[in-house]
Design a protein around this motif. Structure first.
Motif, mmCIF file in Angstrom:
data_model
loop_
_atom_site.group_PDB
_atom_site.id
_atom_site.type_symbol
_atom_site.label_atom_id
_atom_site.label_comp_id
_atom_site.label_asym_id
_atom_site.label_seq_id
_atom_site.Cartn_x
_atom_site.Cartn_y
_atom_site.Cartn_z
ATOM 1 N N SER A 58 2.452 11.624 32.439
ATOM 2 C CA SER A 58 3.062 12.909 32.782
ATOM 3 C C SER A 58 4.345 12.655 33.555
ATOM 4 C CB SER A 58 2.101 13.734 33.642
ATOM 5 O OG SER A 58 1.946 13.118 34.900
ATOM 6 N N LEU A 59 5.214 13.653 33.535
ATOM 7 C CA LEU A 59 6.491 13.507 34.241
ATOM 8 C C LEU A 59 6.266 13.396 35.740
ATOM 9 C CD1 LEU A 59 8.672 16.066 32.216
ATOM 10 C CD2 LEU A 59 8.622 13.585 32.027
ATOM 11 N N SER A 60 5.236 14.079 36.234
ATOM 12 C CA SER A 60 4.982 14.002 37.679
ATOM 13 C C SER A 60 4.497 12.601 38.062
ATOM 14 C CB SER A 60 3.963 15.060 38.112
ATOM 15 O OG SER A 60 2.738 14.849 37.465
ATOM 16 N N LEU A 61 3.673 11.999 37.204
ATOM 17 C CA LEU A 61 3.202 10.639 37.504
ATOM 18 C C LEU A 61 4.345 9.643 37.401
ATOM 19 C CD1 LEU A 61 0.811 8.907 38.273
ATOM 20 C CD2 LEU A 61 0.223 8.672 35.868
ATOM 21 N N ASN B 272 6.618 11.565 27.477
ATOM 22 C CA ASN B 272 6.990 10.333 28.179
ATOM 23 C C ASN B 272 7.466 9.261 27.196
ATOM 24 O OD1 ASN B 272 4.105 10.049 27.466
ATOM 25 N ND2 ASN B 272 4.290 8.054 28.449
ATOM 26 N N GLU C 65 -4.615 8.025 44.121
ATOM 27 C CA GLU C 65 -3.245 8.267 43.661
ATOM 28 C C GLU C 65 -2.360 7.062 43.885
ATOM 29 O OE1 GLU C 65 -2.229 13.016 44.033
ATOM 30 O OE2 GLU C 65 -1.878 11.688 45.723
ATOM 31 N N THR D 272 7.460 5.813 44.530
ATOM 32 C CA THR D 272 6.634 4.904 45.330
ATOM 33 C C THR D 272 7.156 3.484 45.213
ATOM 34 O OG1 THR D 272 4.735 6.315 44.865
ATOM 35 C CG2 THR D 272 4.265 4.155 45.784
ATOM 36 N N SER E 54 7.500 10.258 38.094
ATOM 37 C CA SER E 54 8.345 10.365 39.299
ATOM 38 C C SER E 54 7.602 9.839 40.525
ATOM 39 C CB SER E 54 8.819 11.800 39.522
ATOM 40 O OG SER E 54 7.729 12.625 39.841
ATOM 41 N N ASP E 55 6.291 10.124 40.609
ATOM 42 C CA ASP E 55 5.508 9.593 41.750
ATOM 43 C C ASP E 55 5.569 8.080 41.773
ATOM 44 O OD1 ASP E 55 2.731 11.985 41.825
ATOM 45 O OD2 ASP E 55 4.750 12.032 42.688
ATOM 46 N N THR E 56 5.368 7.479 40.608
ATOM 47 C CA THR E 56 5.325 6.008 40.545
ATOM 48 C C THR E 56 6.681 5.418 40.870
ATOM 49 O OG1 THR E 56 3.643 6.237 38.818
ATOM 50 C CG2 THR E 56 4.609 4.054 39.115
ATOM 51 N N CYS F 110 3.105 6.001 32.200
ATOM 52 C CA CYS F 110 2.676 7.194 32.940
ATOM 53 C C CYS F 110 2.736 8.410 32.025
ATOM 54 C CB CYS F 110 3.566 7.409 34.158
ATOM 55 S SG CYS F 110 3.458 6.047 35.318
ATOM 56 N N THR G 61 0.586 6.999 44.865
ATOM 57 C CA THR G 61 1.364 7.128 46.099
ATOM 58 C C THR G 61 0.610 6.598 47.315
ATOM 59 O OG1 THR G 61 0.547 9.382 46.256
ATOM 60 C CG2 THR G 61 2.743 9.107 45.343
#
Lengths: 470, 458
Positions: free
Chosen positions: A376-379, A328, A220, A386, A381-383, A374, A222
């Motif tokens: 997906s929306l989760s990726l 995205n 990941e 981070t 926000s994770d990126t 990225c 993160t």
């Protein structure tokens, strides 16, 4: 088939230029050769979808004839609307139908079957390209092309068929009928092609290993800390620029070697000092398409402010959507729409510190690429989190395990960044060219780059054991 | 440089490749060259069904593409030199980075008891009839092992281990994902077991270094998957027998698996065969004890297996010899066209050593078979073997203990994305025993198409 494919370099391209050389004095023969070879080029990936290309040529050719014959304005408008609807319907069906149905299901709770349609390669490019012909015909900016084979050669010419630039018909209309290739043109084309190939193979592909390894590998994002996330996005920024710009260079180079003068698609975009400036330098053929065929017909900026904001957001929504059927991409388009709207009002207040403005612009661009890359929306926000330090500064063990800490790839990224610096990109070559023997040295460098690219491509093709899957 | 000269040089380069490649291809087919056998294996990717002119045309297009790939990739002049020079450069760059990063990550050096002196040691294994390490009478000097990271993207990564001189492939998935995958595999094995009462189930795992207790002593910067093996063993139903290849020492790693290929060698495989048959003998003594076979070295074969060639690290200098079992005493069998003793004779006569270091000797000697019938056996027992390429090297000798053996290898017998209900096959063919013989990533995590969820339709 890709330009960076060994079969393309050693079989297709030499055979093509041999054939055009044999018929160098016959424009009809050369256009036929372009058409035939382009169909072969396309068939390498998607033989069935050649039918779609032929259909597109036929319908838009007919539309062009009808526009030429129809004297009545309302009839001309009807033909234009019909042609545009046909083209957009084709694009919409193959590219967006799955996305639309998925979202209908999510919103409505229905369970409509989502069709799995393979996207025809290059459909976004050639659809827009042929629409430019029809629209320019309607506007009487170009003359009708009565020869369907010539129109086909314009639409499917393999240099720009699958990855642009989006070539307006008016750009090459005269050259379709009459063109010659001088020694200087051919040499320029070869040089430009080699530069593009080197950008793609030696820089973009190496940067891609880092970007993909950190963003799409088994670990990941993160886990890598801020340093890893920034490395991923800088690598991606280098990758996407050199990949796309490299392809454009190859397309423009091959076009010139064929006698066509395609317009530039990039103008040192990472030198931009604002997002607005960036979009005057990046994928110019697409931004000018939207400007001329969507933004200006909607009124452009000659409308009240609220209407102008609506126009801007519409154009940028469509820009995002053009890049892909995914949220995205829409978010990315709207992100730049909002930024550009804000800059319209705020740029005049910024301090006139070039370095600061440049860094701010790069920051905005890289954040944009994060949204773009990225899926997906989760990726996303994770990126982003981070990158801002939410997962610590650095995790060397995870970075090491990702396989991206390789001096080879890091060197390619550094060279890519250096290539964006004006002093290195243009000033140095100019100074070298001006010296005695400088031009020869540059050409020798190009030939070495060609050989190195061939070696790297050979290495990339080496996969001797399908049994490894066992 | 004048434009004409520049054009001439570039066109010459492209023309050389354009003209020379088909000549090299022709000489490979009809002449002394061997460019096509030892490199990439291009196969026609799409096959259009139906007997229409359109499908015939499309199939011709696909075959033409395959032909052109073979000619203009495998047969380009200097292909081997181009590939190896770039590989060498990649390796050099990797070593530079590795030398900087690894010391930061390295744990305390570990001294181990056994010393290994390199690839030539494999030639000492002639006449060895069983696996396992020998007890050392004297304590050798301690050895510091270390790993060199070679490349990969996390799934997997590749390492070289010195001074063992082996290449290793390491999975890099995240902890939670591996746990979920292992739990899922167990759940579906139990489902299959419950759906087929009265059948004996056995599982044998081809172990990789990553599941062994010595993994972190040899490789830095990667996590062991031993906890998942322990989890699997703990949670497996007690009426399913389980065993696995032991890899307790660095010597085991060298002795039982290839240095440059991801498979076990015949020493590891033969030990596995013995463990499997002993495991099954406890329930079914009629199948007999493991048979003793002599292990012999095939002369003049030196090869770089999947890890060596595919990742492109032949520069490490590691290489493998090739050993096989002397199966001349094997009873007659039918059910397939694979005559193992003919293959043995071919290999020993040197008919295969012409193919060079890049040829896959393991897969060539051990092609997968669907069925075995040993007509002279009268055990009353029939086996279903759910395996992969690990099982191929001992399928014949395992099958020799049963009347009939049926072999399914995913994703080749059954595509990975297809659900195949095994109840019908088990009932129709009077299967008495099921042996699941897979290497660890497949067994524990369902990688590479061996997803046990697809073994039943409900």
């Amino acid at each position: 088939m890709l330009f960076s494919d060994l079969v393309f370099l050693f079989f297709f391209l030499p055979l093509f230029f041999l054939c055009t050389f044999i018929f160098k004095n016959s424009i009809p023969a050369k256009n036929m050769i372009i058409l035939a070879f382009s169909f072969v080029f396309y068939a390498w990936g998607e033989p069935v979808y050649i039918l779609l290309l032929i259909l597109s040529i036929a319908v838009n050719y007919a539309a062009g004839l009808l526009l030429d014959m129809a004297g009545n304005k309302s009839r001309r408008k009807a033909v234009l609307v019909g042609a545009v609807i046909f083209n957009l319907a084709l694009l919409g069906f193959f590219k967006y139908i799955g996305f639309i149905i998925e979202n209908i299901n999510v919103i409505s709770g229905l369970a409509l079957p989502v069709p799995e349609i393979e996207l025809p390669i290059g459909i976004s490019f050639y659809t827009f390209q042929i629409m430019s012909y029809v629209i320019d015909m309607y506007r009487s900016e170009v003359k009708v092309q009565e020869n369907p084979l010539y129109l086909g050669a314009y639409l499917v010419a393999f240099p720009q068929l699958i990855a642009g630039p989006i070539v307006r018909y008016q750009t090459i209309a005269e050259e379709l009928e009459e063109r010659s290739v001088s020694t200087e043109d051919f040499a320029y084309g070869m040089r430009r092609f080699i530069i593009g190939l080197s950008k793609k193979v030696l820089i973009a592909n190496q940067a891609a290993v880092v970007a993909d390894g950190l963003l799409s590998g088994g670990i990941e994002i993160t886990s890598f800390g801020a340093a890893g996330a920034w490395l991923a996005m800088i690598a991606y920024s280098v990758q996407i620029y050199y990949d796309f710009n490299g392809y454009s260079d190859m397309a423009i180079g091959m076009g010139r070697a064929m006698g066509f003068h395609y317009l530039e698609n990039f103008k040192n975009p990472y030198q931009a000092d604002s997002a607005s400036d960036f979009w005057r330098r990046w994928h110019i053929s697409l931004s000018t398409f939207f400007r001329d065929y969507v933004y200006i017909p909607m009124g452009g900026n000659r409308v009240p402010v609220h209407r102008w904001i609506f126009n801007m957001l519409t154009v940028w929504l469509l820009t995002g959507l053009w890049h892909g059927a995914s949220w995205n991409f829409i978010l990315w388009g709207l992100y730049f729409g909002v930024i550009l709207i804000a800059e319209k009002f705020l740029l005049k207040y910024r301090p006139k510190i070039k370095a600061l403005n440049h860094i701010t612009a790069l920051f905005i661009i890289i954040i944009g690429w994060t949204i773009f890359r990225c899926e997906s929306l989760s990726l996303i926000s994770d990126t982003l989190l981070t990158m801002l330090g939410a997962s610590g500064l650095i995790d060397l063990k995870s970075l090491y395990a990702s396989g991206t800490l390789n001096l080879l790839y890091i060197t390619a990224i550094i060279c890519g960044i250096a290539g964006c610096v004006p002093a290195i990109r243009t000033t140095l070559p100019s100074k070298l060219r001006a010296r005695p023997g400088g031009a020869t040295a540059l050409d020798i460098g190009l030939i070495m780059a060609l050989l190195l690219s061939i070696a790297v491509l050979a290495r990339g093709s080496y996969n001797p054991f399908i049994y490894f899957r066992f | 440089m004048k434009d004409r000269i520049f054009i001439a040089v570039v066109c010459s380069i492209l023309l050389i490749f354009f003209l020379a490649s088909p000549v090299i291809a022709a000489l490979s087919v009809w002449g002394p060259l061997d460019a096509l056998n030892t490199k990439n294996l291009f196969v026609t990717e799409k096959i259009y069904g139906g007997d229409t002119p359109a499908s015939a045309l499309l199939n011709t297009v696909e075959e033409t593409k395959t032909f052109l790939r073979n000619v203009y990739i495998n047969c380009i002049p200097f292909y081997d030199s181009l590939v190896s020079s770039v590989q060498s450069a990649e390796m050099s760059m990797l070593r530079v980075t590795d030398n900087v990063v690894r010391p930061i990550l390295t744990r305390d050096s570990v001294s181990v008891l056994q010393n290994d002196s390199g690839a030539d040691d494999t030639s000492d294994k002639t006449d060895k009839t069983g696996g396992g390490s020998e007890t050392q009478k004297e304590e050798p000097p301690p050895v510091d092992y270390y790993s060199i990271f070679l490349g990969g993207n996390g799934r997997p990564n590749f390492y070289a281990i010195e001074p063992l001189k082996v290449l290793e492939r390491v999975e890099g998935a995240r902890d939670k994902e591996l746990e979920k995958l292992a739990e899922r595999q167990l759940r579906h094995i139990h489902r299959l077991r419950e759906a087929t009462p009265g059948i004996n189930y056995y599982i044998y795992m081809g172990t990789r270094l990553q599941e062994s207790a010595i993994f972190n002593d040899l490789i830095t910067g990667a996590d062991s998957t031993l906890p998942y093996l322990e989890f699997f063993i703990d949670c497996l139903d007690s009426d399913i027998k389980f065993d696995y290849m032991r890899m307790d020492t660095p010597e085991d790693r060298v002795n039982k698996s290839f240095r440059t290929d991801h498979h076990w060698n015949i020493f590891g495989a033969y030990e596995g065969y013995q463990q499997i048959i002993n495991m099954m003998y406890e329930d079914s003594p009629e199948i007999g004890r493991p048979v003793e076979y002599e292990i012999i070295q095939v002369p003049d074969i030196k090869w770089f297996g999947s890890l060596g060639s595919t990742i492109g690290h032949n520069d490490m200098g590691y290489a493998d010899n090739f050993h096989i079992l002397d199966t001349s005493s094997l009873p007659r069998y039918g059910g397939n066209n694979y005559r193992i003793n003919d293959m043995l004779a071919s290999f020993m006569n040197g008919e295969f050593n012409k193919f060079g270091v890049g040829f896959d000797y393991y897969a060539a000697y051990n092609p997968p078979q669907d069925k075995y019938v040993f007509p002279d056996n009268d055990t009353g027992r029939n086996l279903l073997l759910l395996g992969d390429s690990y099982s191929w090297s001992i399928t014949t000798i395992i099958a020799s203990h049963f009347d009939r053996t049926y072999c399914h290898n995913r994703p080749w017998t059954i595509p990975a994305d297809v659900t195949y209900d095994y109840r019908e096959l088990i009932a129709e063919n009077e299967i008495t025993d099921v042996l699941i013989l897979l290497y660890s990533s497949r067994l524990l995590f369902g990688y590479d198409g061996t997803d046990f969820a697809r073994m039943l339709t409900d």
